[in-house]
Design an enzyme around this catalytic site. Structure first.
Site, PDB file in Angstrom:
ATOM      1  N   HIS A  65       9.717  -7.111   0.838  1.00 47.45           N
ATOM      2  CA  HIS A  65       8.604  -7.943   1.591  1.00 47.45           C
ATOM      3  C   HIS A  65       9.053  -9.482   1.501  1.00 47.45           C
ATOM      4  O   HIS A  65       8.820 -10.033   0.538  1.00 47.45           O
ATOM      5  CB  HIS A  65       7.163  -7.811   1.024  1.00 47.45           C
ATOM      6  CG  HIS A  65       6.333  -6.556   0.953  1.00 47.45           C
ATOM      7  ND1 HIS A  65       5.291  -5.984   1.761  1.00 47.45           N
ATOM      8  CD2 HIS A  65       6.459  -5.438   0.289  1.00 47.45           C
ATOM      9  CE1 HIS A  65       5.078  -4.942   1.599  1.00 47.45           C
ATOM     10  NE2 HIS A  65       5.905  -4.387   0.541  1.00 47.45           N
ATOM     11  N   GLU A 138       4.295  -4.060  10.365  1.00 46.73           N
ATOM     12  CA  GLU A 138       3.116  -3.579   9.587  1.00 46.73           C
ATOM     13  C   GLU A 138       1.606  -3.786  10.356  1.00 46.73           C
ATOM     14  O   GLU A 138       1.357  -4.612  10.997  1.00 46.73           O
ATOM     15  CB  GLU A 138       2.894  -4.313   8.318  1.00 46.73           C
ATOM     16  CG  GLU A 138       2.012  -4.092   7.411  1.00 46.73           C
ATOM     17  CD  GLU A 138       1.671  -4.941   5.992  1.00 46.73           C
ATOM     18  OE1 GLU A 138       2.207  -4.540   5.202  1.00 46.73           O
ATOM     19  OE2 GLU A 138       1.300  -6.105   6.453  1.00 46.73           O
ATOM     20  N   HIS A 204       3.429   3.029   2.694  1.00 45.07           N
ATOM     21  CA  HIS A 204       2.968   3.057   1.226  1.00 45.07           C
ATOM     22  C   HIS A 204       1.947   4.279   0.999  1.00 45.07           C
ATOM     23  O   HIS A 204       1.028   4.360   1.346  1.00 45.07           O
ATOM     24  CB  HIS A 204       2.394   1.601   0.856  1.00 45.07           C
ATOM     25  CG  HIS A 204       3.063   0.527   0.983  1.00 45.07           C
ATOM     26  ND1 HIS A 204       2.956  -0.411   2.227  1.00 45.07           N
ATOM     27  CD2 HIS A 204       3.814  -0.285   0.229  1.00 45.07           C
ATOM     28  CE1 HIS A 204       4.008  -1.564   2.017  1.00 45.07           C
ATOM     29  NE2 HIS A 204       4.223  -1.275   0.678  1.00 45.07           N
ATOM     30  N   GLU A 207       0.394   4.872  -4.537  1.00 44.05           N
ATOM     31  CA  GLU A 207       0.854   3.913  -5.220  1.00 44.05           C
ATOM     32  C   GLU A 207       0.061   3.543  -6.592  1.00 44.05           C
ATOM     33  O   GLU A 207       0.488   3.315  -7.757  1.00 44.05           O
ATOM     34  CB  GLU A 207       0.882   2.471  -4.578  1.00 44.05           C
ATOM     35  CG  GLU A 207       1.557   1.314  -5.279  1.00 44.05           C
ATOM     36  CD  GLU A 207       1.728   0.293  -4.490  1.00 44.05           C
ATOM     37  OE1 GLU A 207       1.408   0.217  -3.290  1.00 44.05           O
ATOM     38  OE2 GLU A 207       2.372  -0.992  -5.057  1.00 44.05           O
ATOM     39  N   ASP A 317      10.602  -3.705  -3.768  1.00 45.39           N
ATOM     40  CA  ASP A 317       9.063  -4.284  -3.199  1.00 45.39           C
ATOM     41  C   ASP A 317       9.323  -5.898  -3.127  1.00 45.39           C
ATOM     42  O   ASP A 317      10.337  -6.421  -3.071  1.00 45.39           O
ATOM     43  CB  ASP A 317       7.961  -4.167  -4.363  1.00 45.39           C
ATOM     44  CG  ASP A 317       6.881  -3.341  -3.572  1.00 45.39           C
ATOM     45  OD1 ASP A 317       6.599  -3.931  -2.317  1.00 45.39           O
ATOM     46  OD2 ASP A 317       6.150  -2.579  -4.040  1.00 45.39           O
TER      47      ASP A 317
END
Ligand code: ZN
Length: 387
Positions: A65, A138, A204, A207, A317
């Site tokens: 990200h 996204e 994702h 998690e 990440d």
């Protein structure tokens, strides 16, 4: 001049990394790769250099990200951390992404996969960045009443971004954020669209323990926060009632999402049946071990996924949860975390071939006669002890 570099592990991109191997370079060209003793015999006049730990193609960072690169590393429980990111969302901008791109230059990479939340960042990545990678747009939308509107907005954005793609550089992808922040109905629409447009997908998934609880019972911190913020019940968001046999991966399976072979990010909280479904569908998985540890998410069951032959890539990440954007730091961390349960060979292959598969990019392969830059000495980055 010929140089011979012995290495504990050599990976050419084919088969498995080999032990006790060597590379012979002739100036800027790879003259030979193979077993150490064989190359010593074949090249008796080559200048022998100190032994490396790993020589392999540059790795891939399969999940970043970049737009969070100006946020500090902030280890918190997952749900608290997400709240903190939302409070600081104004800092997720182009400057932040450009800082991330700068940090992503060391080590050199064969590719990267970035989650993009701002149009200005997407336009920059597609039109200005001369590196191979995938930028995933996204999409969030837990309220099913908004599905049609958000879907139409996404289609318009994708059409705009597609015009900016340049062959060989950053490719456009799509990422429905998670299976609980995108309603079941929107998830199906987005994934159907991605398949028709041949857009690579990342999601994702599985998690945190809070996410597990949300699917299993519709309770817990994450479920309560979602219901309060979006004024919808978890049942309305998911399109099905949470129950003891429902998991995040099960939600994707139920909705037919796995058939589109999305790359699944994290996959920490899974059942063996989930792993079987992932393997059968052929979905690659990306693990981010440091982020999972920092956000108290648990440990990715790498040996279980390996047993079912799932392709695993490695990502950092964001800096805010993974501490750095150096994917080789993940390997160092994974060495300590898994020990011999996940051998260094597996980690090296995952960082190169697994990452390529996760991003749908050509996996790097080196042959004699190729440029020296096709291989990288990972030793200085890994600085592993006792290898
Ligand atoms: Zn992520």
């Amino acid at each position: 001049m010929l140089e011979l570099i012995p290495t504990h592990l050599l990976y050419t991109g084919m088969g498995l990394p080999q032990e006790n191997a060597a590379v012979v370079f002739s100036e800027d060209t790879i003259a030979a790769t193979g077993p150490l003793e064989e190359l010593r015999r074949s090249y008796p006049y080559a200048l022998e250099r100190p032994t490396a730990q790993v020589i392999a193609p540059p790795p891939l960072n399969a999940h970043t990200h970049l737009d969070m690169s100006s946020l500090p590393f902030n280890p918190l429980g997952y749900t608290e951390w997400v709240g903190w990111v939302i409070q600081n969302s104004s800092s997720r901008n182009l400057d932040s992404a450009m800082l991330g791109l700068k940090l992503l230059k060391r080590p050199p990479l064969s590719g990267f996969g970035d989650i993009v939340a701002r149009a200005e960042v997407m336009r920059y990545l597609l039109s200005e960045v001369d590196r191979p990678g995938v930028a995933y747009w996204e999409v969030l939308g837990p309220n099913p009443d908004d599905a049609e509107r958000i879907f139409n907005e996404t289609v318009a954005k994708v059409r705009e971004f597609r015009a900016l793609e340049r062959p060989g550089f950053v490719r456009l992808g799509l990422t429905p954020h998670t299976a609980h922040t995108v309603s079941g109905v929107l998830l199906q629409k987005l994934v159907g669209f991605a398949r028709a447009e041949n857009l690579p997908l990342q999601i994702h998934i599985a998690e945190s323990p809070d996410e597990w609880q949300l699917f299993q019972s519709g309770t817990g911190k994450l479920a309560e926060t979602m219901e309060r913020v979006f004024a919808k019940s978890i049942t309305q968001i998911l399109g099905t009632e949470p129950n003891a046999s429902l998991t995040s991966v099960g939600q994707l399976e139920r909705l037919g999402i796995l058939e589109a072979r999305p790359t699944l990010i994290h996959a920490v909280h899974v059942t063996e049946k989930d792993v079987q479904n992932i393997a059968r569908a052929g979905c690659p998985v990306v693990t981010c071990p440091r982020s999972n540890a920092a956000l108290e998410c648990g440990i990715f069951d790498w040996p279980l996924f390996a047993r079912y032959g799932v392709e695993v890539g490695i990502g950092t990440d964001s800096i805010a949860s993974g501490e750095s954007l150096n994917v080789l730091d993940e390997i160092k961390f994974a060495r300590a975390l898994y020990g011999e349960r996940v051998p260094l060979k597996t980690l090296v292959r995952a960082a190169v071939k697994g990452g390529s598969r996760a991003l749908g990019l050509q996996s790097p392969i080196v042959r004699r006669g190729d440029a020296r830059a096709g291989l990288m000495d990972w030793t200085g980055f890994l600085a592993l002890s006792n290898e």
